[in-house]
Scaffold this active site. Structure first.
Site, PDB file in Angstrom:
ATOM      1  N   HIS A 280      87.638 -60.850   2.541  1.00  0.00           N
ATOM      2  CA  HIS A 280      86.851 -61.739   3.396  1.00  0.00           C
ATOM      3  C   HIS A 280      86.541 -63.040   2.665  1.00  0.00           C
ATOM      4  O   HIS A 280      86.153 -63.032   1.491  1.00  0.00           O
ATOM      5  CB  HIS A 280      85.543 -61.070   3.815  1.00  0.00           C
ATOM      6  CG  HIS A 280      84.659 -61.961   4.654  1.00  0.00           C
ATOM      7  ND1 HIS A 280      85.039 -62.401   5.898  1.00  0.00           N
ATOM      8  CD2 HIS A 280      83.440 -62.503   4.412  1.00  0.00           C
ATOM      9  CE1 HIS A 280      84.088 -63.170   6.400  1.00  0.00           C
ATOM     10  NE2 HIS A 280      83.109 -63.255   5.510  1.00  0.00           N
ATOM     11  N   SER A 281      86.728 -64.175   3.353  1.00  0.00           N
ATOM     12  CA  SER A 281      86.431 -65.498   2.829  1.00  0.00           C
ATOM     13  C   SER A 281      87.229 -65.742   1.545  1.00  0.00           C
ATOM     14  O   SER A 281      88.457 -65.631   1.567  1.00  0.00           O
ATOM     15  CB  SER A 281      84.923 -65.637   2.615  1.00  0.00           C
ATOM     16  OG  SER A 281      84.544 -66.984   2.520  1.00  0.00           O
ATOM     17  N   MET A 282      86.593 -66.055   0.425  1.00  0.00           N
ATOM     18  CA  MET A 282      87.350 -66.204  -0.820  1.00  0.00           C
ATOM     19  C   MET A 282      88.193 -64.969  -1.097  1.00  0.00           C
ATOM     20  O   MET A 282      89.315 -65.059  -1.612  1.00  0.00           O
ATOM     21  CB  MET A 282      86.404 -66.449  -2.000  1.00  0.00           C
ATOM     22  CG  MET A 282      87.119 -66.609  -3.342  1.00  0.00           C
ATOM     23  SD  MET A 282      86.035 -66.539  -4.788  1.00  0.00           S
ATOM     24  CE  MET A 282      85.903 -64.750  -5.005  1.00  0.00           C
TER      25      MET A 282
ATOM     26  N   ALA B 139      89.831 -63.233   0.901  1.00  0.00           N
ATOM     27  CA  ALA B 139      91.094 -63.262   1.642  1.00  0.00           C
ATOM     28  C   ALA B 139      92.180 -63.955   0.813  1.00  0.00           C
ATOM     29  O   ALA B 139      93.322 -63.492   0.744  1.00  0.00           O
ATOM     30  CB  ALA B 139      90.908 -63.973   2.975  1.00  0.00           C
TER      31      ALA B 139
ATOM     32  N   SER C 250      90.146 -62.103   6.470  1.00  0.00           N
ATOM     33  CA  SER C 250      88.996 -62.353   7.338  1.00  0.00           C
ATOM     34  C   SER C 250      88.275 -63.618   6.899  1.00  0.00           C
ATOM     35  O   SER C 250      88.081 -63.853   5.710  1.00  0.00           O
ATOM     36  CB  SER C 250      88.032 -61.160   7.253  1.00  0.00           C
ATOM     37  OG  SER C 250      86.778 -61.446   7.841  1.00  0.00           O
TER      38      SER C 250
END
Length: 258
Positions: free
Chosen positions: A99-101, A103, A127
């Protein structure tokens, strides 16, 4: 014992699917505990613990996504060589979920598993992040231009945190070191423009995520020679907090389709 990079939360059945999860900037492996509780024992959820936080707080943080991916890929490759729970069979290839970083880091780890270890993951779930090469819609400048207050404010806006909490000196002291290091890692990240994976990619995003343009999210499709899917959920950047049933179901479906 597992490498210090990887955490396990619940016992899994044999043979279980395996999901290796990468936290967001400033986050830790424990963020994925609710997902593990929901998916166990059919899926063994593993959390990546970055240095510089929680039980690794005494270790210096790594401010380079490439170096982080090198370390995690090595740990994941070594982990995959072990026997599965309660069996003598090798562990199945994991699906990577970030998720975020996380990803971007999951993508870079997938590249290394495929290129260096000849062990591509079974799938990649990303994500809350645009694909490598596209800049997320941050209201921040470059690493050298960005102050600590600006990083904290951006995190507050994305996370929906009460400003009074982040004004507390003790809480800021806990959050800021890892957040600052992770921001430096993202700000300095330069992806390989020719990188393509052979595993399927699933993209999950929040419909009100200020960080991710919907058109950019769809561009992840160009980074795989296998299947691609995109699903949007109500909520902002942290639409997956606590892993609501619909999000958990989507992650489980992507894990079993891979």
């Amino acid at each position: 014992m597992r490498p210090p990079w990887i955490r396990t939360f619940h016992r899994a059945a044999a043979p279980a699917r395996r999901l290796l999860c990468f936290p967001y900037a400033g986050g830790s492996a424990s963020y994925y505990f609710p997902l593990s509780a929901a998916l166990s024992p059919a899926v063994q959820v593993l959390g990546v613990q970055y240095p510089g936080r929680q039980d690794r707080a005494a270790e210096p943080a790594i401010e380079d996504l490439g170096v982080l991916a090198d370390e995690i890929a090595g740990a994941a490759a070594a982990d995959a060589e072990g026997a599965g729970p309660d069996s003598g069979r090798p562990r199945p290839r994991p699906v990577l979920f970030g998720h975020s970083m996380g990803a971007l880091l999951a993508f870079e780890t997938a590249r290394r598993l495929e290129e260096k270890y000849a062990a591509p993951p079974a799938g990649l779930i990303v994500s809350g992040m645009v694909p490598p090469g596209r800049r997320p819609a941050l209201r921040l400048g470059t690493e050298d231009e960005t102050t600590e207050d600006e990083i904290v404010e951006e995190f507050r806006l994305l996370r929906g945190i009460d400003p009074a909490l982040l004004a507390d000196p003790e809480l800021r002291a806990l959050i800021l070191p890892a957040l600052r290091s992770d921001w430096r890692a993202v700000a300095s990240y330069t992806p390989d423009p020719h990188a393509v994976l052979s595993c399927p990619i699933t993209v999950l995003t929040g419909q009100d995520d200020a960080l991710v343009d919907p058109d950019a999210a769809a561009d992840w499709a160009a980074l795989t020679t296998a299947g691609f899917s995109l699903r949007t959920f109500p909520g902002g950047h942290f639409y997956l907090d606590g892993f609501p049933p619909e999000v958990t179901a989507a992650v489980k479906a992507a894990t079993f389709l891979a």
